[in-house]
Design a protein around this motif. Structure first.
Motif, PDB file in Angstrom:
ATOM      1  N   GLY A  33       0.796  -1.231   0.000  1.00  0.00           N
ATOM      2  CA  GLY A  33       0.000   0.000   0.000  1.00  0.00           C
ATOM      3  C   GLY A  33       0.818   1.266   0.000  1.00  0.00           C
ATOM      4  O   GLY A  33       0.504   2.228  -0.698  1.00  0.00           O
ATOM      5  N   THR A  34       1.893   1.290   0.788  1.00  0.00           N
ATOM      6  CA  THR A  34       2.686   2.508   0.923  1.00  0.00           C
ATOM      7  C   THR A  34       3.944   2.509   0.049  1.00  0.00           C
ATOM      8  O   THR A  34       4.505   3.568  -0.211  1.00  0.00           O
ATOM      9  CB  THR A  34       3.137   2.702   2.381  1.00  0.00           C
ATOM     10  OG1 THR A  34       4.058   1.655   2.737  1.00  0.00           O
ATOM     11  CG2 THR A  34       1.954   2.669   3.334  1.00  0.00           C
ATOM     12  N   GLY A  35       4.392   1.305  -0.364  1.00  0.00           N
ATOM     13  CA  GLY A  35       5.629   1.215  -1.128  1.00  0.00           C
ATOM     14  C   GLY A  35       6.877   1.283  -0.275  1.00  0.00           C
ATOM     15  O   GLY A  35       7.993   1.281  -0.793  1.00  0.00           O
ATOM     16  N   ARG A  36       6.722   1.333   1.053  1.00  0.00           N
ATOM     17  CA  ARG A  36       7.868   1.462   1.944  1.00  0.00           C
ATOM     18  C   ARG A  36       8.400   0.090   2.350  1.00  0.00           C
ATOM     19  O   ARG A  36       7.657  -0.885   2.423  1.00  0.00           O
ATOM     20  CB  ARG A  36       7.485   2.282   3.174  1.00  0.00           C
ATOM     21  CG  ARG A  36       7.099   3.715   2.825  1.00  0.00           C
ATOM     22  CD  ARG A  36       6.948   4.595   4.054  1.00  0.00           C
ATOM     23  NE  ARG A  36       5.836   4.229   4.904  1.00  0.00           N
ATOM     24  CZ  ARG A  36       4.881   5.078   5.294  1.00  0.00           C
ATOM     25  NH1 ARG A  36       4.893   6.319   4.872  1.00  0.00           N
ATOM     26  NH2 ARG A  36       3.914   4.679   6.091  1.00  0.00           N
ATOM     27  N   TYR A  37       9.696   0.048   2.644  1.00  0.00           N
ATOM     28  CA  TYR A  37      10.393  -1.195   2.975  1.00  0.00           C
ATOM     29  C   TYR A  37      10.653  -1.287   4.480  1.00  0.00           C
ATOM     30  O   TYR A  37      11.015  -0.298   5.132  1.00  0.00           O
ATOM     31  CB  TYR A  37      11.736  -1.264   2.259  1.00  0.00           C
ATOM     32  CG  TYR A  37      11.662  -1.409   0.767  1.00  0.00           C
ATOM     33  CD1 TYR A  37      11.870  -2.639   0.143  1.00  0.00           C
ATOM     34  CD2 TYR A  37      11.404  -0.311  -0.045  1.00  0.00           C
ATOM     35  CE1 TYR A  37      11.829  -2.772  -1.238  1.00  0.00           C
ATOM     36  CE2 TYR A  37      11.356  -0.429  -1.436  1.00  0.00           C
ATOM     37  CZ  TYR A  37      11.574  -1.659  -2.019  1.00  0.00           C
ATOM     38  OH  TYR A  37      11.536  -1.781  -3.392  1.00  0.00           O
ATOM     39  N   ILE A  38      10.528  -2.503   5.024  1.00  0.00           N
ATOM     40  CA  ILE A  38      10.820  -2.748   6.435  1.00  0.00           C
ATOM     41  C   ILE A  38      12.306  -2.579   6.706  1.00  0.00           C
ATOM     42  O   ILE A  38      13.157  -3.047   5.953  1.00  0.00           O
ATOM     43  CB  ILE A  38      10.361  -4.158   6.850  1.00  0.00           C
ATOM     44  CG1 ILE A  38       8.831  -4.198   6.979  1.00  0.00           C
ATOM     45  CG2 ILE A  38      11.015  -4.614   8.146  1.00  0.00           C
ATOM     46  CD1 ILE A  38       8.282  -5.560   7.369  1.00  0.00           C
ATOM     47  N   SER A  39      12.619  -1.924   7.830  1.00  0.00           N
ATOM     48  CA  SER A  39      13.996  -1.712   8.261  1.00  0.00           C
ATOM     49  C   SER A  39      14.063  -1.868   9.777  1.00  0.00           C
ATOM     50  O   SER A  39      13.350  -1.173  10.508  1.00  0.00           O
ATOM     51  CB  SER A  39      14.467  -0.309   7.865  1.00  0.00           C
ATOM     52  OG  SER A  39      15.696   0.023   8.474  1.00  0.00           O
ATOM     53  N   ILE A  40      14.887  -2.793  10.250  1.00  0.00           N
ATOM     54  CA  ILE A  40      15.005  -3.027  11.696  1.00  0.00           C
ATOM     55  C   ILE A  40      16.000  -2.035  12.280  1.00  0.00           C
ATOM     56  O   ILE A  40      17.198  -2.096  12.012  1.00  0.00           O
ATOM     57  CB  ILE A  40      15.437  -4.470  11.987  1.00  0.00           C
ATOM     58  CG1 ILE A  40      14.374  -5.447  11.467  1.00  0.00           C
ATOM     59  CG2 ILE A  40      15.661  -4.680  13.486  1.00  0.00           C
ATOM     60  CD1 ILE A  40      14.726  -6.911  11.646  1.00  0.00           C
TER      61      ILE A  40
END
Length: 372
Positions: A33-40
């Motif tokens: 939906g947002t196009g954002r990537y997970i980052s820990i």
């Protein structure tokens, strides 16, 4: 009859897609939906307390929209592995979502049948979804309630469109680019012309930089990388599964996390007395320096995540040059070998120091051992 067969076939395909498995491997995980990537960005379990209803503040897991930032961030490299008893573990930065939530939220990955998946955890009968915030061009962070932004795609990391790379920190007077990296996964250099180095000695006015001859750079080993240009696509690396020991003493250190946020602060203050950051001398020579530009520090005062720094003794020069190591200098800070206390899974993923989150087979000092 043909219509019936077609309906049965479509139903069968729908079942297969719904039950599709994610293969073990390294991924970028992107919100549909947002196009954002997970980052820990925070791995401290104390910051991920799970309530009786299964709610947990997931604000330490950020989401990035700019792929140029994603491509050079080891925090965005997520190792997905199936658990023997069912479910998955999503690991990164030397920890995992399961470990960070004190083993209370084993991860389920459920296919939506259209190439997207829901990521959830269940605790005491309550199921919570990993969800990005409402769509925005800004970077965000995860929440644990389903609000419509809970569909994700798993993009296998490769060396073409879904690549990872090194962003150089400096360019020397003779036109050579260098950057540092501290990653919790093994990797190899992909782009021709790149070279990895470690620091075997440091003291007084300088340091000794040695090339790493092995093809694979060991997980948890902070290194300097000679890059090809300022264009990150010229400086690609590739994560590698497996156990690759590195036993040479290395004066470089690093931190995985550097985040200052509500309930998710995890950072290390830069100490100009005992730390040096990769930089340049006044003559443009490669150096480790005590007074880096403020943009080279997180919030102008903390170490950057996933970057290497040089650990030195009080009294060492503020600008330390390659080849100027003084063996007579007092080196009170000792550098431990990278594999002396490190524990790895059989796939080569390094666990947090002193933490073994689940029963299984692990590797330490090159030997397998079992946790029951």
């Amino acid at each position: 009859m043909k219509k019936v067969l077609t309906t049965l076939l479509l139903s069968f395909c729908g079942i297969m897609m719904a039950n599709a498995q994610i293969a073990d491997g390294f991924y970028h995980i992107r919100n549909a939906g947002t196009g954002r990537y997970i980052s820990i960005n925070d791995t401290n379990p104390e910051n991920y307390e799970v309530s009786q209803s299964g709610t947990v503040n997931m604000g330490g897991i950020r989401t990035y929209i700019n792929y140029d930032s994603v491509a050079v961030s080891p925090s965005c490299v997520i190792f997905v592995s199936a658990l023997p008893g069912g479910g998955y573990n999503l690991s990164g930065q030397g920890s995992s979502i399961y470990a960070m939530t004190s083993n209370r939220l084993p991860i389920d990955i459920t296919s939506n049948g259209n190439g997207t998946y829901k990521i959830s955890g269940t605790y005491k009968g309550f199921t919570k979804y990993l969800t990005d915030r409402s769509p925005s061009d800004e970077d965000g962070y995860l929440v644990s309630t389903e609000t419509g932004m809970s569909n994700w795609t798993f993009e296998p990391i490769n060396t073409s469109n879904e690549f990872i790379a090194i962003h150089p920190d400096v360019k020397t007077a003779d036109g050579i680019y260098y950057g540092t990296i501290y990653a919790a996964f093994n990797f190899r250099l992909v782009s021709p012309g790149m070279k990895a180095f470690y620091i075997s000695n440091a003291g007084g006015t300088g340091f000794t930089m040695n090339p790493i001859e092995e093809e694979v750079i060991t997980a948890g080993t902070p290194v300097i990388i000679r890059c090809n240009s300022s264009n990150i696509e010229d400086n690609k690396i590739e994560p590698v599964i497996g156990y690759y020991p590195f036993d040479s003493p290395n004066w470089l250190k690093g931190v995985y996390c550097s985040l200052k946020a509500s309930k998710h602060s995890n950072y290390k203050l830069f100490d100009r007395i005992t730390m040096r950051i990769l930089g340049l001398s006044d003559d443009g020579e490669l150096a480790f320096i005590a007074n880096p530009p403020l943009e080279r520090l997180y919030s102008g005062q903390f170490l950057m995540a996933n970057k290497a720094y040089l650990e030195v003794s009080p009294g060492d020069a503020e600008v330390m040059l390659h080849g100027k190591y003084d063996p007579q200098a007092i080196n009170s800070i000792q550098s431990e070998g990278n594999t002396s206390a490190a524990i790895y899974t059989l796939t080569g993923v390094r666990l947090p120091d002193g933490v073994t989150s689940r029963a299984g087979i692990y590797v330490k000092d090159g030997k397998k051992f079992i946790i029951k």
